[in-house]
Design an enzyme around this catalytic site. Structure first.
Site, PDB file in Angstrom:
ATOM      1  N   HIS A  26      42.212  76.300  92.577  1.00 38.24           N
ATOM      2  CA  HIS A  26      43.195  75.563  93.377  1.00 38.24           C
ATOM      3  C   HIS A  26      42.771  75.403  94.844  1.00 38.24           C
ATOM      4  O   HIS A  26      43.559  75.665  95.759  1.00 38.24           O
ATOM      5  CB  HIS A  26      44.566  76.237  93.302  1.00 38.24           C
ATOM      6  CG  HIS A  26      45.356  75.897  92.075  1.00 38.24           C
ATOM      7  ND1 HIS A  26      45.657  74.594  91.721  1.00 38.24           N
ATOM      8  CD2 HIS A  26      45.906  76.689  91.110  1.00 38.24           C
ATOM      9  CE1 HIS A  26      46.350  74.600  90.604  1.00 38.24           C
ATOM     10  NE2 HIS A  26      46.509  75.861  90.202  1.00 38.24           N
ATOM     11  N   ASP A  53      41.928  73.591  86.823  1.00 36.76           N
ATOM     12  CA  ASP A  53      42.714  73.589  88.066  1.00 36.76           C
ATOM     13  C   ASP A  53      41.874  74.065  89.250  1.00 36.76           C
ATOM     14  O   ASP A  53      42.220  75.027  89.938  1.00 36.76           O
ATOM     15  CB  ASP A  53      43.986  74.436  87.933  1.00 36.76           C
ATOM     16  CG  ASP A  53      45.096  73.732  87.162  1.00 36.76           C
ATOM     17  OD1 ASP A  53      44.837  72.632  86.627  1.00 36.76           O
ATOM     18  OD2 ASP A  53      46.207  74.278  87.093  1.00 36.76           O
ATOM     19  N   HIS A  80      46.022  69.983  86.425  1.00 37.66           N
ATOM     20  CA  HIS A  80      45.958  69.347  87.739  1.00 37.66           C
ATOM     21  C   HIS A  80      44.863  68.284  87.797  1.00 37.66           C
ATOM     22  O   HIS A  80      45.064  67.228  88.422  1.00 37.66           O
ATOM     23  CB  HIS A  80      45.783  70.402  88.835  1.00 37.66           C
ATOM     24  CG  HIS A  80      47.073  71.078  89.177  1.00 37.66           C
ATOM     25  ND1 HIS A  80      47.828  70.741  90.284  1.00 37.66           N
ATOM     26  CD2 HIS A  80      47.765  72.058  88.536  1.00 37.66           C
ATOM     27  CE1 HIS A  80      48.921  71.495  90.315  1.00 37.66           C
ATOM     28  NE2 HIS A  80      48.899  72.306  89.254  1.00 37.66           N
TER      29      HIS A  80
END
Length: 218
Positions: A26, A53, A80
């Site tokens: 992330h 992600d 994501h």
């Protein structure tokens, strides 16, 4: 003609000295760098696998996205990455922006072009990785392998592969998955790594102030 996205991909561990698996990054590039330095990662002999992600919410999403272009990195796609690809393809950005995609809007024009190029390459990310290492057969997916028996190239619900939390929510039942030695997932941020039989959940909330989990598979 556009090639369909691969669902499964295999990795032969004998090609690498060490294989490391990362939880959800992330955009937390500095955390990843510190972890790799600590484990003396060698990009010419070692492989880093991401559980998906790599982008959104954290401070360096573009740099993390560009990591996927390195020869020493491979990844499964996370929800994501999928949200980002869907947003750019449809020009419907609201869902992605609500879930941490606002970094893209803040980029300069030339950086947005770089991000779009990198996200186009994410179309080739598999949903499921099967890794054969000296420690056994490992299956890696972002959120879940939505079946109790793993088989190479089995048809499974890809939405659940990216999004499902139901198996983790039922962890008190203690049921694993047959067909491989270990199954590794991210997606659900936890205070610490959770191991239930041969199921391992390694998103430990790096972007929310937790540690980034790195696991040595070989």
């Amino acid at each position: 003609m556009k090639q369909p996205a691969p669902v499964y991909q295999r990795i032969a561990g004998h090609q690498w000295r060490h294989i490391w698996l990362s939880g959800d990054i992330h955009g937390c590039l500095e955390q990843l760098r510190r972890k790799l330095w600590h484990c003396r990662f060698d990009p010419w002999r070692d492989l880093l696998i991401s559980v998906g992600d790599v982008i959104d919410r954290g401070p360096q999403s573009l740099r993390c996205l560009q990591l996927l272009e390195q020869h020493w990195v491979c990844a499964v796609r996370g929800n994501h990455e999928q949200m980002a690809m869907d947003a750019l393809a449809s020009q419907q950005m609201s869902l992605w922006l609500m879930n941490g995609g606002d970094w893209f809007i803040a980029l300069a024009d030339n950086q947005q072009k770089q991000a779009k190029t990198a996200l186009e390459k994410c179309q080739h990310l598999p949903f499921i990785l099967e890794v054969h290492s000296r420690t056994g057969k490992h299956v890696i997916a972002h959120a879940d392998y939505p079946d109790d028996v793993y088989e190479w190239q089995k048809d499974v619900d890809l939405h659940q592969v990216l999004w499902s939390r139901s198996r983790l929510g039922e962890r008190q039942k203690g049921q694993g998955i047959t067909g491989a030695d270990h199954f590794w997932f991210g997606h659900t941020p936890l205070r610490h790594r959770v191991d239930i039989g041969n199921l391992h959940y390694i998103d430990t909330g790096a972007v929310f102030g937790g540690e980034l989990t790195l696991v040595q598979l070989q």
